[in-house]
Design a protein around this motif. Structure first.
Motif, PDB file in Angstrom:
ATOM      1  N   ALA A 112       0.830  -1.216   0.000  1.00  0.00           N
ATOM      2  CA  ALA A 112       0.000   0.000   0.000  1.00  0.00           C
ATOM      3  C   ALA A 112       0.859   1.259   0.000  1.00  0.00           C
ATOM      4  O   ALA A 112       0.488   2.288  -0.583  1.00  0.00           O
ATOM      5  N   MET A 113       2.025   1.173   0.641  1.00  0.00           N
ATOM      6  CA  MET A 113       2.912   2.325   0.773  1.00  0.00           C
ATOM      7  C   MET A 113       3.917   2.438  -0.375  1.00  0.00           C
ATOM      8  O   MET A 113       4.764   3.345  -0.357  1.00  0.00           O
ATOM      9  N   ALA A 114       3.839   1.568  -1.346  1.00  0.00           N
ATOM     10  CA  ALA A 114       4.817   1.576  -2.453  1.00  0.00           C
ATOM     11  C   ALA A 114       4.968   2.954  -3.108  1.00  0.00           C
ATOM     12  O   ALA A 114       6.091   3.379  -3.394  1.00  0.00           O
ATOM     13  N   PRO A 115       3.890   3.701  -3.348  1.00  0.00           N
ATOM     14  CA  PRO A 115       4.061   5.031  -3.958  1.00  0.00           C
ATOM     15  C   PRO A 115       4.635   6.078  -3.005  1.00  0.00           C
ATOM     16  O   PRO A 115       4.977   7.177  -3.436  1.00  0.00           O
ATOM     17  N   LEU A 330      -6.835   7.109   3.997  1.00  0.00           N
ATOM     18  CA  LEU A 330      -6.163   8.080   3.133  1.00  0.00           C
ATOM     19  C   LEU A 330      -7.177   9.029   2.484  1.00  0.00           C
ATOM     20  O   LEU A 330      -6.936  10.238   2.376  1.00  0.00           O
ATOM     21  N   GLU A 331      -8.312   8.491   2.072  1.00  0.00           N
ATOM     22  CA  GLU A 331      -9.345   9.305   1.424  1.00  0.00           C
ATOM     23  C   GLU A 331     -10.232  10.044   2.424  1.00  0.00           C
ATOM     24  O   GLU A 331     -10.872  11.043   2.074  1.00  0.00           O
ATOM     25  N   ASN A 332     -10.247   9.557   3.662  1.00  0.00           N
ATOM     26  CA  ASN A 332     -11.074  10.183   4.699  1.00  0.00           C
ATOM     27  C   ASN A 332     -10.236  10.394   5.960  1.00  0.00           C
ATOM     28  O   ASN A 332     -10.438   9.718   6.980  1.00  0.00           O
ATOM     29  N   PRO A 333      -9.267  11.315   5.935  1.00  0.00           N
ATOM     30  CA  PRO A 333      -8.366  11.487   7.082  1.00  0.00           C
ATOM     31  C   PRO A 333      -9.068  11.912   8.358  1.00  0.00           C
ATOM     32  O   PRO A 333      -8.500  11.790   9.442  1.00  0.00           O
ATOM     33  N   ASP A 334     -10.318  12.370   8.247  1.00  0.00           N
ATOM     34  CA  ASP A 334     -11.071  12.717   9.455  1.00  0.00           C
ATOM     35  C   ASP A 334     -11.380  11.486  10.298  1.00  0.00           C
ATOM     36  O   ASP A 334     -11.789  11.604  11.470  1.00  0.00           O
ATOM     37  N   LEU A 335     -11.173  10.289   9.717  1.00  0.00           N
ATOM     38  CA  LEU A 335     -11.362   9.053  10.462  1.00  0.00           C
ATOM     39  C   LEU A 335     -10.181   8.747  11.387  1.00  0.00           C
ATOM     40  O   LEU A 335     -10.280   7.879  12.260  1.00  0.00           O
ATOM     41  N   LEU A 336      -9.070   9.441  11.184  1.00  0.00           N
ATOM     42  CA  LEU A 336      -7.890   9.245  12.028  1.00  0.00           C
ATOM     43  C   LEU A 336      -8.148   9.834  13.414  1.00  0.00           C
ATOM     44  O   LEU A 336      -9.093  10.599  13.605  1.00  0.00           O
ATOM     45  N   PRO A 337      -7.329   9.494  14.406  1.00  0.00           N
ATOM     46  CA  PRO A 337      -7.555   9.978  15.774  1.00  0.00           C
ATOM     47  C   PRO A 337      -7.690  11.495  15.848  1.00  0.00           C
ATOM     48  O   PRO A 337      -6.973  12.237  15.170  1.00  0.00           O
ATOM     49  N   ARG A 338      -8.585  11.960  16.688  1.00  0.00           N
ATOM     50  CA  ARG A 338      -8.865  13.386  16.792  1.00  0.00           C
ATOM     51  C   ARG A 338      -7.656  14.189  17.256  1.00  0.00           C
ATOM     52  O   ARG A 338      -7.486  15.345  16.867  1.00  0.00           O
ATOM     53  N   HIS A 339      -6.826  13.589  18.106  1.00  0.00           N
ATOM     54  CA  HIS A 339      -5.680  14.347  18.607  1.00  0.00           C
ATOM     55  C   HIS A 339      -4.607  14.540  17.532  1.00  0.00           C
ATOM     56  O   HIS A 339      -3.610  15.212  17.768  1.00  0.00           O
ATOM     57  N   TRP A 340      -4.813  13.949  16.353  1.00  0.00           N
ATOM     58  CA  TRP A 340      -3.923  14.177  15.218  1.00  0.00           C
ATOM     59  C   TRP A 340      -4.444  15.308  14.322  1.00  0.00           C
ATOM     60  O   TRP A 340      -3.868  15.559  13.262  1.00  0.00           O
ATOM     61  N   ASP A 350      -0.203  17.527   1.184  1.00  0.00           N
ATOM     62  CA  ASP A 350       0.922  16.656   0.803  1.00  0.00           C
ATOM     63  C   ASP A 350       0.491  15.200   0.973  1.00  0.00           C
ATOM     64  O   ASP A 350       0.409  14.684   2.082  1.00  0.00           O
ATOM     65  N   GLN A 351       0.201  14.548  -0.131  1.00  0.00           N
ATOM     66  CA  GLN A 351      -0.316  13.179  -0.102  1.00  0.00           C
ATOM     67  C   GLN A 351       0.673  12.207   0.536  1.00  0.00           C
ATOM     68  O   GLN A 351       0.268  11.292   1.262  1.00  0.00           O
ATOM     69  N   THR A 353       2.967  12.828   2.916  1.00  0.00           N
ATOM     70  CA  THR A 353       2.954  13.020   4.365  1.00  0.00           C
ATOM     71  C   THR A 353       1.714  12.406   4.980  1.00  0.00           C
ATOM     72  O   THR A 353       1.781  11.736   6.031  1.00  0.00           O
ATOM     73  N   LEU A 354       0.574  12.609   4.333  1.00  0.00           N
ATOM     74  CA  LEU A 354      -0.676  12.045   4.835  1.00  0.00           C
ATOM     75  C   LEU A 354      -0.629  10.519   4.795  1.00  0.00           C
ATOM     76  O   LEU A 354      -1.048   9.850   5.756  1.00  0.00           O
ATOM     77  N   ALA A 355      -0.114   9.960   3.712  1.00  0.00           N
ATOM     78  CA  ALA A 355      -0.022   8.503   3.588  1.00  0.00           C
ATOM     79  C   ALA A 355       0.865   7.923   4.687  1.00  0.00           C
ATOM     80  O   ALA A 355       0.564   6.854   5.245  1.00  0.00           O
ATOM     81  N   ARG A 356       1.926   8.632   5.023  1.00  0.00           N
ATOM     82  CA  ARG A 356       2.815   8.133   6.070  1.00  0.00           C
ATOM     83  C   ARG A 356       2.168   8.226   7.445  1.00  0.00           C
ATOM     84  O   ARG A 356       2.441   7.385   8.318  1.00  0.00           O
ATOM     85  N   MET A 357       1.288   9.196   7.633  1.00  0.00           N
ATOM     86  CA  MET A 357       0.524   9.255   8.875  1.00  0.00           C
ATOM     87  C   MET A 357      -0.441   8.077   8.964  1.00  0.00           C
ATOM     88  O   MET A 357      -0.582   7.444  10.015  1.00  0.00           O
ATOM     89  N   VAL A 358      -1.104   7.779   7.863  1.00  0.00           N
ATOM     90  CA  VAL A 358      -2.010   6.627   7.820  1.00  0.00           C
ATOM     91  C   VAL A 358      -1.229   5.344   8.093  1.00  0.00           C
ATOM     92  O   VAL A 358      -1.681   4.468   8.844  1.00  0.00           O
ATOM     93  N   CYS A 359      -0.050   5.255   7.509  1.00  0.00           N
ATOM     94  CA  CYS A 359       0.817   4.091   7.711  1.00  0.00           C
ATOM     95  C   CYS A 359       1.160   3.930   9.191  1.00  0.00           C
ATOM     96  O   CYS A 359       1.078   2.832   9.741  1.00  0.00           O
ATOM     97  N   ASP A 360       1.536   5.027   9.844  1.00  0.00           N
ATOM     98  CA  ASP A 360       1.871   4.974  11.270  1.00  0.00           C
ATOM     99  C   ASP A 360       0.683   4.483  12.088  1.00  0.00           C
ATOM    100  O   ASP A 360       0.837   3.703  13.032  1.00  0.00           O
TER     101      ASP A 360
END
Length: 383
Positions: A112-115, A330-340, A350-351, A353-360
């Protein structure tokens, strides 16, 4: 008595953020203690080793595996006159970067993180202990010593070529000398990992019914161990017989590493930890015969356990979970933790940076949390 080539806490390379050191704990002991108290370490309790965590109470998880690796590493380190506290710190931290679902989850997340630079669990462990753990007022991460960070980054040997982005980013700030070998203590942690999983995977595979005692008796090391037990305890029950045999296999592997490594260390003429790092070769090793025997055991485990039909069904199931979750977040970053929220807002343009946050976020999940999030977001409950 500590050997001259052992890592000496009095000459440790320090921390990225200077701190006043403890009056009653060495810097390596303090590193070890910080790792044990880390959130990422606790989450290993519910992360897959081979079997998904909820499949049985007796199978190893990443946490129990890490504890077993540390026990072996401390034994070997003590026998060789090395610094047991540094060895323990590296051993305890070596799997912190693993995803849910073990190597299957890692493979899915890497795809998933290949790009966006891929994914590597060793590099993720560095990111966790230098950035993602956020409990201390004065710094992000655990602010471990250089010596421990080096061991986590390159316990399997020098890291050269195209570096994983998580490791490259930190190395640019704090040079870990990735082109050299790690300390002897870190090398002990790496070999202890091999010893632990080769032994406990045989035990877990037997418990799961993937193969029988009679089948593994044909393997090197294992057959002689069973023969010794049968000679000494002819009337013991099958469960004790199995345990007695496999603990002997464990002991033979440990003794082999100690004997082989002691000879390597003596012939190296090393008089400091610096010498060990710059020998250009590994000094903590199995003998050639032991390595050949372990390759045969590993091949058996690969075909009969890691690629067993029941395991492959589960691999496909958990791969789908990671494949579904990644684009969803990745498409709905509002689903990530609120404290982020602040970080998400900064990463919005920056796609990568966002992808790496999702990865973490996904990499930090436990097996059961990944299942629960997938069921919540897709409406598809696990079978």
């Amino acid at each position: 008595m500590r050997a001259p080539y052992a890592s000496d806490p009095a000459h440790a390379r320090g921390r990225r953020v200077p701190e006043e050191e403890s009056t009653f704990r060495s810097c390596y002991q303090r590193d070890r203690d910080r790792i044990i108290h880390a959130s990422a370490f606790r989450r290993l309790k519910h992360k897959t080793q081979v079997f998904v965590e909820h499949e049985g109470d007796y199978y190893r998880t990443r946490l129990t595996h890490s504890i077993e690796v540390t026990q072996v590493a401390r034994t070997i380190s003590g026998a060789l006159g090395l610094n047991a506290e540094l060895t323990e710190a590296v051993a305890l931290a070596h799997d912190l970067g693993h995803t849910p679902f073990g190597h299957t989850g890692e493979d899915a997340l890497h795809a998933a993180m290949a790009p966006y630079g891929g994914f590597d669990h060793n590099a993720q462990a560095i990111k966790i202990v230098t950035s993602l753990e956020r409990h201390y007022a004065e710094f992000d991460g655990l602010n471990l010593t250089w010596d421990t960070l080096e061991g986590i980054a390159k316990h399997n040997g020098p890291v050269t070529g195209d570096l994983p982005y998580a490791l490259s980013e930190y190395d640019a700030l704090h040079d870990l000398e990735l082109h050299t070998h790690a300390s002897a203590e870190a090398q002990v942690a790496a070999l202890s990992d091999d010893i632990a999983y080769n032994n406990h995977d045989l035990h877990d595979g037997l418990r799961a019914g993937l193969f029988t005692d009679e089948e593994i008796i044909a393997l090197p090391l294992v057959g002689p161990a069973f023969a010794e037990v049968d000679l000494r305890y002819p009337d013991t029950d099958s469960y004790r017989r199995r345990h007695e045999a496999l603990r002997r296999v464990f002991g033979v592997m440990v003794a082999d590493v100690i004997d082989t490594s002691r000879a390597n260390l003596e012939s190296s003429k090393a008089t400091s930890a610096h010498d060990i790092r710059h020998l250009g070769r590994t000094v903590i090793m199995f003998s050639e015969q032991m390595w050949r025997d372990l390759q045969e055991i590993r091949a058996f485990l690969f075909s009969r356990m890691y690629r067993a039909p029941s395991v492959m069904v589960k691999r496909a199931e958990v791969t789908k979970i990671v494949e579904d979750l990644f684009p969803m977040f990745l498409e709905n970053p509002d689903l990530l933790p609120r404290h982020w929220a602040k970080q998400i807002e900064e990463a919005a343009q920056d796609q990568t940076t966002l992808a790496r946050m999702v990865c973490d976020y996904i990499a930090g999940m436990t097996d059961r949390f990944a299942y629960a999030e997938h069921a919540r977001l897709t409406g598809i409950a696990a079978r």
